[in-house]
Design a protein around this motif. Structure first.
Motif, PDB file in Angstrom:
ATOM      1  N   VAL A 390       0.846  -1.193   0.000  1.00 47.86           N
ATOM      2  CA  VAL A 390       0.000   0.000   0.000  1.00 47.86           C
ATOM      3  C   VAL A 390       0.885   1.248   0.000  1.00 47.86           C
ATOM      4  N   CYS A 391       0.546   2.215  -0.852  1.00 47.11           N
ATOM      5  CA  CYS A 391       1.149   3.544  -0.806  1.00 47.11           C
ATOM      6  C   CYS A 391       0.113   4.501  -0.235  1.00 47.11           C
ATOM      7  N   TRP A 392       0.464   5.198   0.808  1.00 49.50           N
ATOM      8  CA  TRP A 392      -0.490   6.036   1.535  1.00 49.50           C
ATOM      9  C   TRP A 392      -0.253   7.507   1.190  1.00 49.50           C
ATOM     10  N   GLN A 410      -1.898  -1.011  -3.881  1.00 52.53           N
ATOM     11  CA  GLN A 410      -3.054  -0.184  -3.530  1.00 52.53           C
ATOM     12  C   GLN A 410      -2.575   1.215  -3.143  1.00 52.53           C
ATOM     13  N   VAL A 411      -3.349   2.215  -3.548  1.00 51.87           N
ATOM     14  CA  VAL A 411      -2.988   3.605  -3.272  1.00 51.87           C
ATOM     15  C   VAL A 411      -4.153   4.261  -2.549  1.00 51.87           C
ATOM     16  N   VAL A 412      -3.920   4.675  -1.315  1.00 54.80           N
ATOM     17  CA  VAL A 412      -4.954   5.319  -0.503  1.00 54.80           C
ATOM     18  C   VAL A 412      -4.799   6.818  -0.614  1.00 54.80           C
ATOM     19  N   ASN A 413      -5.877   7.476  -1.060  1.00 57.09           N
ATOM     20  CA  ASN A 413      -5.836   8.918  -1.266  1.00 57.09           C
ATOM     21  C   ASN A 413      -7.270   9.400  -1.469  1.00 57.09           C
ATOM     22  N   ASP A 414      -7.461  10.685  -1.589  1.00 59.12           N
ATOM     23  CA  ASP A 414      -8.760  11.240  -1.959  1.00 59.12           C
ATOM     24  C   ASP A 414      -8.869  11.215  -3.478  1.00 59.12           C
ATOM     25  N   TRP A 415      -9.745  10.357  -4.002  1.00 54.06           N
ATOM     26  CA  TRP A 415      -9.883  10.170  -5.447  1.00 54.06           C
ATOM     27  C   TRP A 415     -11.174  10.769  -5.987  1.00 54.06           C
ATOM     28  N   ASP A 442     -10.363  -1.945  -6.549  1.00 48.92           N
ATOM     29  CA  ASP A 442      -9.533  -2.365  -5.428  1.00 48.92           C
ATOM     30  C   ASP A 442      -8.094  -1.883  -5.543  1.00 48.92           C
ATOM     31  N   ILE A 443      -7.872  -0.873  -6.404  1.00 47.87           N
ATOM     32  CA  ILE A 443      -6.515  -0.335  -6.563  1.00 47.87           C
ATOM     33  C   ILE A 443      -6.423   1.056  -5.947  1.00 47.87           C
ATOM     34  N   LEU A 444      -7.291   1.958  -6.356  1.00 43.43           N
ATOM     35  CA  LEU A 444      -7.324   3.306  -5.797  1.00 43.43           C
ATOM     36  C   LEU A 444      -8.401   3.341  -4.720  1.00 43.43           C
ATOM     37  N   LEU A 445      -7.987   3.471  -3.472  1.00 40.70           N
ATOM     38  CA  LEU A 445      -8.903   3.384  -2.344  1.00 40.70           C
ATOM     39  C   LEU A 445      -9.031   4.719  -1.636  1.00 40.70           C
ATOM     40  N   SER A 446     -10.241   5.026  -1.228  1.00 38.67           N
ATOM     41  CA  SER A 446     -10.453   6.154  -0.326  1.00 38.67           C
ATOM     42  C   SER A 446     -10.148   5.697   1.097  1.00 38.67           C
ATOM     43  N   ARG A 447     -10.140   6.614   2.015  1.00 44.89           N
ATOM     44  CA  ARG A 447      -9.904   6.255   3.412  1.00 44.89           C
ATOM     45  C   ARG A 447     -10.999   5.335   3.927  1.00 44.89           C
ATOM     46  N   GLU A 448     -12.235   5.607   3.496  1.00 45.24           N
ATOM     47  CA  GLU A 448     -13.356   4.780   3.938  1.00 45.24           C
ATOM     48  C   GLU A 448     -13.236   3.357   3.388  1.00 45.24           C
ATOM     49  N   GLN A 449     -12.810   3.248   2.125  1.00 41.11           N
ATOM     50  CA  GLN A 449     -12.633   1.913   1.547  1.00 41.11           C
ATOM     51  C   GLN A 449     -11.507   1.157   2.242  1.00 41.11           C
ATOM     52  N   TRP A 450     -10.464   1.869   2.632  1.00 44.62           N
ATOM     53  CA  TRP A 450      -9.381   1.230   3.368  1.00 44.62           C
ATOM     54  C   TRP A 450      -9.880   0.685   4.704  1.00 44.62           C
ATOM     55  N   GLN A 451     -10.666   1.491   5.411  1.00 47.73           N
ATOM     56  CA  GLN A 451     -11.214   1.037   6.686  1.00 47.73           C
ATOM     57  C   GLN A 451     -12.066  -0.206   6.506  1.00 47.73           C
ATOM     58  N   ALA A 452     -12.913  -0.199   5.467  1.00 47.94           N
ATOM     59  CA  ALA A 452     -13.778  -1.349   5.224  1.00 47.94           C
ATOM     60  C   ALA A 452     -12.957  -2.590   4.885  1.00 47.94           C
ATOM     61  N   GLN A 453     -11.905  -2.417   4.115  1.00 49.39           N
ATOM     62  CA  GLN A 453     -11.046  -3.552   3.754  1.00 49.39           C
ATOM     63  C   GLN A 453     -10.376  -4.138   4.983  1.00 49.39           C
ATOM     64  N   ARG A 454      -9.892  -3.296   5.875  1.00 49.17           N
ATOM     65  CA  ARG A 454      -9.238  -3.796   7.081  1.00 49.17           C
ATOM     66  C   ARG A 454     -10.238  -4.487   7.996  1.00 49.17           C
ATOM     67  N   ALA A 455     -11.467  -3.983   7.999  1.00 50.62           N
ATOM     68  CA  ALA A 455     -12.488  -4.623   8.829  1.00 50.62           C
ATOM     69  C   ALA A 455     -12.829  -6.011   8.295  1.00 50.62           C
ATOM     70  N   ASN A 456     -12.824  -6.168   6.977  1.00 49.19           N
ATOM     71  CA  ASN A 456     -13.151  -7.460   6.369  1.00 49.19           C
ATOM     72  C   ASN A 456     -11.971  -8.425   6.391  1.00 49.19           C
ATOM     73  N   GLN A 457     -10.738  -7.891   6.348  1.00 49.51           N
ATOM     74  CA  GLN A 457      -9.543  -8.735   6.310  1.00 49.51           C
ATOM     75  C   GLN A 457      -8.539  -8.268   7.373  1.00 49.51           C
ATOM     76  N   PRO A 458      -8.927  -8.355   8.647  1.00 49.10           N
ATOM     77  CA  PRO A 458      -8.050  -7.778   9.689  1.00 49.10           C
ATOM     78  C   PRO A 458      -6.719  -8.502   9.851  1.00 49.10           C
ATOM     79  N   ALA A 462      -0.466  -6.202   5.453  1.00 48.80           N
ATOM     80  CA  ALA A 462      -0.339  -5.068   4.534  1.00 48.80           C
ATOM     81  C   ALA A 462       0.907  -4.282   4.899  1.00 48.80           C
ATOM     82  N   TRP A 463       1.697  -3.958   3.883  1.00 48.24           N
ATOM     83  CA  TRP A 463       2.921  -3.168   4.052  1.00 48.24           C
ATOM     84  C   TRP A 463       2.651  -1.783   3.478  1.00 48.24           C
ATOM     85  N   ILE A 464       2.744  -0.757   4.333  1.00 49.54           N
ATOM     86  CA  ILE A 464       2.270   0.577   3.983  1.00 49.54           C
ATOM     87  C   ILE A 464       3.449   1.547   3.876  1.00 49.54           C
ATOM     88  N   TRP A 465       3.693   2.057   2.650  1.00 49.27           N
ATOM     89  CA  TRP A 465       4.703   3.090   2.424  1.00 49.27           C
ATOM     90  C   TRP A 465       4.060   4.442   2.712  1.00 49.27           C
TER      91      TRP A 465
END
Length: 498
Positions: A390-392, A410-415, A442-458, A462-465
């Protein structure tokens, strides 16, 4: 034996000369790590082409990247299939382009002047930082410079040939123009066409234009160019419009793109990039000019027109990059080769130029931003193929290259902002790709999508740059341990085993 004599013996034949050039260029290109963003970007597009098996649509992080045509990626991906994604494989296409530029310079100067002038024209290029550094930079500029140069060389050879040889040279010129279009777009035919027409008019030989018109040549050109556009349009409707209208005409005529400079930019780049030969040319020009023949006068006219067309064409748009000016390098060899071949201090200038190239390569190696690359190299043994990378709020082009990822980062940002309203940077490149293929969610994620993904796959690792400052302040990242840190960049580890 003096060093000068040893060098003369080493390059005594054209085959030896170009073998030495290939070794010299390759040796320098192997030193330096990939620079960001350009070298990382284009290398990852080629790597993804190889890993995905999609040789039609260039992709960046799995998303369509339609800014450039595919020839560069085809060459690089083909080499990677043998060697893997190495630094040298990333630069093969550029090295081929530089070698072609030198070949064109040698052939034209030798044909229209003499062997001695041809060798010194090539020597100028081989010991100039602009040529050497441009030829070891992993992007499309030197490759298209080589294609443009080869197209013009074939056209000129057609003009000075007779019978069937003339016809075959013209057919080859048309086909090479098609290759130039696949290298970087319409400049592959527009620039050699403009140089050729103006040269023939200045040479008072307008009939050459009529002689160059060829139905067979046009068919060959279309046979080279049309398939990629046709197949690409089948996969992604709108590819042709985006590539030609947006990436050609809008980028050339509009502001809002990166690297805006004034008309002084390229004259300064060329003057500095050709050191020490810029100063040598001033000294050599004071001497009496070599005795001119009709052929050498035609060569000088070709060099002047070639230089002027490239300089003016790329000075018009506000967006300017150093590499755009590389197609004028053969003109430098044409203009300087005959003069410097008679200059008594040419050997000293050549050694000084070679030393300057080495110093600049070493300096570039030590001052490049490689934090993300170093982190990827250090953590690669620990990152499994099933883990998320993940690139944050950033995108590090070299990370997927070093890790050789088979799945997108995966890239977390405001898209939420459309691509055409986004600054000309990595956000725009990735957003444009998703707009072409919106099914990729599942490539460009918002913050909300990231939260949902972590909730589903805790428990999924994930390695976050992420920038260290952002990691310390962002509540969504709190609690994740730091796996590695280099400079101001950290990698956090989420999920998995502590």
């Amino acid at each position: 034996m003096r060093p000068v004599d040893r060098l003369q013996l080493l390059i005594a034949t054209p085959a030896r000369l170009f073998a030495v050039l290939a070794a010299w260029f390759t040796l320098l290109a192997a030193w330096r790590p990939l620079a960001v963003p350009d070298e990382g970007r284009y290398t990852d597009v080629a790597r993804w082409m190889l890993r995905s098996g999609d040789w039609v649509i260039p992709r960046l992080d799995g998303l369509p990247f339609l800014h450039k045509p595919p020839l560069y990626y085809w060459i690089e991906a083909s080499v990677m299939a043998v060697t893997g994604p190495t630094v040298l494989s990333a630069r093969v296409a550029s090295l081929l382009g530089l070698w072609a530029v030198c070949l064109v310079s040698y052939v034209l100067v030798r044909r229209l002047a003499d062997e001695r002038s041809a060798r010194w024209g090539v020597t100028v290029l081989a010991t100039s930082p602009l040529a050497v550094l441009g030829g070891q930079y992993a992007n499309l500029d030197m490759l298209v410079a080589g294609c443009i140069s080869l197209t013009l060389m074939l056209a000129v050879l057609a003009c000075v040939s007779e019978g069937r040889s003339r016809q075959r040279y013209w057919w080859a010129a048309y086909a090479m123009a098609g290759v130039g279009v696949l290298a970087k777009g319409l400049i592959g035919i527009v620039l050699p066409g403009a140089v050729f027409v103006l040269w023939t008019l200045l040479d008072r030989q307008p009939r050459r234009i009529l002689q160059g018109l060829s139905v067979v040549g046009l068919v060959l050109f279309l046979a080279v160019v049309a398939p990629w556009f046709w197949f690409g349009e089948q996969d992604i409707p709108g590819l042709t419009h985006f590539f030609i209208v947006v990436q050609h005409f809008q980028r050339y005529t509009q502001t809002g793109f990166n690297n805006a400079w004034g008309p002084w930019y390229y004259p300064a780049v060329v003057a500095a990039g050709l050191l020490p030969w810029t100063l040598a040319a001033l000294a050599a020009w004071r001497r009496a000019a070599p005795q001119a023949t009709p052929e050498t006068r035609s060569l000088q006219r070709l060099g002047v027109v070639w230089f002027a067309v490239i300089m003016v064409f790329f000075s018009i748009p506000p967006s300017k990059l150093v590499g755009y000016i590389l197609p004028l390098l053969p003109a430098v060899a044409m203009l300087l080769g005959p003069r410097l071949a008679q200059w008594p201090h040419r050997h000293k200038a050549a050694w000084l130029g070679a030393l300057l190239c080495v110093v600049l390569v070493v300096a570039a190696s030590r001052h490049q931003k490689t934090d993300a690359t170093r982190l990827a190299q250090a953590l690669k043994p620990q990152i499994a193929s099933a883990d998320l990378v993940v690139c944050w709020q950033r995108y590090d082009y070299t990370v997927p290259v070093v890790l050789d990822r088979r799945t997108p980062v995966q890239v977390v940002n405001d898209w939420s902002t459309p691509s055409h309203l986004t600054p000309d940077n990595w956000r725009r490149e990735l957003k444009e790709g998703q707009e072409f293929e919106p099914q990729h969610t599942d490539i460009l994620l918002s913050r909300e999508q990231w939260q949902a993904q972590r909730a589903n796959q805790p428990t999924r690792t994930a390695w976050i740059w992420v920038d260290a400052g952002t990691a310390a302040k962002d509540p969504l990242l709190s609690g994740y341990p730091v796996a590695r840190r280099v400079g101001k960049l950290v990698v956090l580890k989420a999920g998995g085993q502590p």
